[in-house]
Design an enzyme around this catalytic site. Structure first.
Site, mmCIF file in Angstrom:
data_model
loop_
_atom_site.group_PDB
_atom_site.id
_atom_site.type_symbol
_atom_site.label_atom_id
_atom_site.label_comp_id
_atom_site.label_asym_id
_atom_site.label_seq_id
_atom_site.Cartn_x
_atom_site.Cartn_y
_atom_site.Cartn_z
ATOM 1 N N ALA A 192 41.207 42.467 32.797
ATOM 2 C CA ALA A 192 40.594 43.158 31.548
ATOM 3 C C ALA A 192 41.452 43.983 30.844
ATOM 4 O O ALA A 192 41.090 44.798 30.138
ATOM 5 C CB ALA A 192 39.425 43.984 32.230
ATOM 6 N N GLY A 193 42.819 43.879 31.315
ATOM 7 C CA GLY A 193 43.659 44.764 30.410
ATOM 8 C C GLY A 193 43.865 46.295 30.831
ATOM 9 O O GLY A 193 44.360 46.990 30.073
ATOM 10 N N SER A 232 46.768 44.880 38.173
ATOM 11 C CA SER A 232 47.551 44.537 39.135
ATOM 12 C C SER A 232 48.558 45.503 39.169
ATOM 13 O O SER A 232 49.277 45.823 40.629
ATOM 14 C CB SER A 232 48.217 42.928 38.486
ATOM 15 O OG SER A 232 48.671 43.237 37.413
ATOM 16 N N ASP A 274 52.700 48.664 32.579
ATOM 17 C CA ASP A 274 51.788 49.077 33.382
ATOM 18 C C ASP A 274 52.247 49.835 34.657
ATOM 19 O O ASP A 274 51.552 50.757 35.131
ATOM 20 C CB ASP A 274 50.990 47.780 33.739
ATOM 21 C CG ASP A 274 50.386 47.188 32.549
ATOM 22 O OD1 ASP A 274 50.494 47.763 31.505
ATOM 23 O OD2 ASP A 274 49.522 46.167 33.012
#
Length: 392
Positions: A153-154, A158, A209
């Protein structure tokens, strides 16, 4: 026996999504939602067990098989090199699944990637452990992982998962402990192995991320040029709104690339506007919270959210469900934007300091819920990964 828990947060892109693909700056912020990992050593066990709630599965590694893999890898890759480790792990997992399946259907692709990440990070932590050259695992353990982040979902699910696993395995193998993990060199090690976990899931990740999930706060990022942490005073209150529309990031990025191929000067002008927006936003985020009254800065951030959202609409990455969220929020006096790839996924609604005492906020929340959207009240720009004690 060693036991502890790790909380690894997720992330949102505040500004610069899509433009970042074309070497323009983006701002990413950690969110209050994340992954929680609990680690418990088992003195009478020779099995490493992993309960993954998000995938509704339990995976097991027999320590005897794992230690044999380590011995074989060391014999073929002397001097502690791990350059070929991921390739070797993929081959080992394939062999183990072949042996264990006996006609039973193979693991789902998502579960298999999770298993490869676990095996790869655990092997990497052992092979690069300080001190003992031939370290092996002698005691089994249990790992329980649950997440507040929707997969795909952004929100950096992960990377958050990878950072939590990496931290647990690095503590297990003596790289650092729960008192020293926040030292810069140790955070860099966590971020490195979280990035390696991202390679299993995304092939060539940007690196944003894993950095945000590890260090926290807000970071400025340019693809291929590294990161710069903003000096912020306090996190922002946000409402994450799940449109419940799934989408493929790769497909959306390709669509935008086709648009740029057709109108290069026009789309490059939009990227330039996105870059100027990031420049304007940075001093606002860095000064927010250092005065008694931040209302004027908050209003400027609201305007930047609106401009950013309109630029993203111009490149065609909105969606009717996102438009519905924007309309409901604007009607109630709140400013919002899509985050990440768009065409579904999440929207962010900026919330003022005293939002809980604001009757209009509760009406906004009620209307969005009635429309079928998922809601998470959280923060953007808070603390990064944290390790804490685990009580029996």
């Amino acid at each position: 026996m060693l036991q502890f828990q790790v909380h690894s947060p997720g992330k949102v892109i505040l500004h610069g999504e899509h433009a970042v693909v074309y070497q323009r700056p983006a701002l990413a912020a950690v969110v209050g939602l994340g992954t929680k990992l609990q680690f418990r050593q088992q003195s009478d066990s020779q099995v490493a067990s992993f309960q993954l709630e998000a995938l509704n599965c339990t995976l097991e590694i027999q320590l005897s098989d794992f230690n044999t893999f380590l011995t074989n890898f060391r014999s073929q890759n002397p001097k502690g090199s791990t350059a070929k480790l991921l390739e070797e792990v993929r081959g080992e997992i394939d062999k183990q699944l072949e042996r264990s399946n006996n006609g039973v259907p193979a693991l789902k692709a998502s579960t298999q990637r999770a298993f490869i990440s676990i095996y790869y990070l655990l092997a990497g932590a052992v092979l690069s452990a300080p001190g003992e050259d031939e370290l092996t695992l002698k005691t089994g353990f249990q790992v329980h992982v649950e997440s507040e982040l929707n997969v795909g979902a952004g929100l950096g699910s992960s990377a958050s998962y990878g950072a939590a696993l990496a931290t647990a395995f690095l503590i297990l193998t003596g790289h650092f402990d729960s008192d020293t993990y926040l030292e810069q060199e140790n955070l860099a090690l966590i971020s490195h192995w979280a990035y390696e976990s991202e390679r299993v899931n995304h092939g060539t990740p940007s690196g944003v991320d894993n950095t945000v999930c590890t260090y926290g706060g807000i970071v400025r990022f340019v693809k291929g040029q590294g990161f710069e942490s903003l000096s912020i005073h306090k996190p922002l209150n946000i409402l994450l709104v799940d449109s419940r529309v799934s989408r493929s990031t790769a497909d959306i990025v390709a669509k935008v690339r086709h648009l740029r191929d057709a109108f290069p000067q026009l789309i490059d002008a939009i990227w330039q506007a996105c870059e100027e927006l990031v420049k304007a936003a940075i001093p606002l985020y860095e000064s927010f919270g250092n005065e008694q009254d931040d209302s004027s800065k908050f209003e400027q951030l609201e305007r930047l959210f609106q401009i950013n959202n309109d630029l993203l609409k111009a490149i065609g990455v909105s969606h009717p469900k996102l438009e519905q969220i924007f309309t409901i929020a604007f009607k109630r006096g709140f400013f919002s934007k899509l985050t990440g790839a768009g065409a579904g996924g999440y929207a962010i609604v900026l919330l003022p300091e005293n939002y809980q005492g604001n009757e209009v906020y509760w009406k906004l929340k009620e209307e969005l819920e009635a429309a079928g959207f998922g809601l998470h009240v959280t923060t953007a720009g808070g603390e990064g990964l944290r390790v804490s004690s685990l009580k029996n």
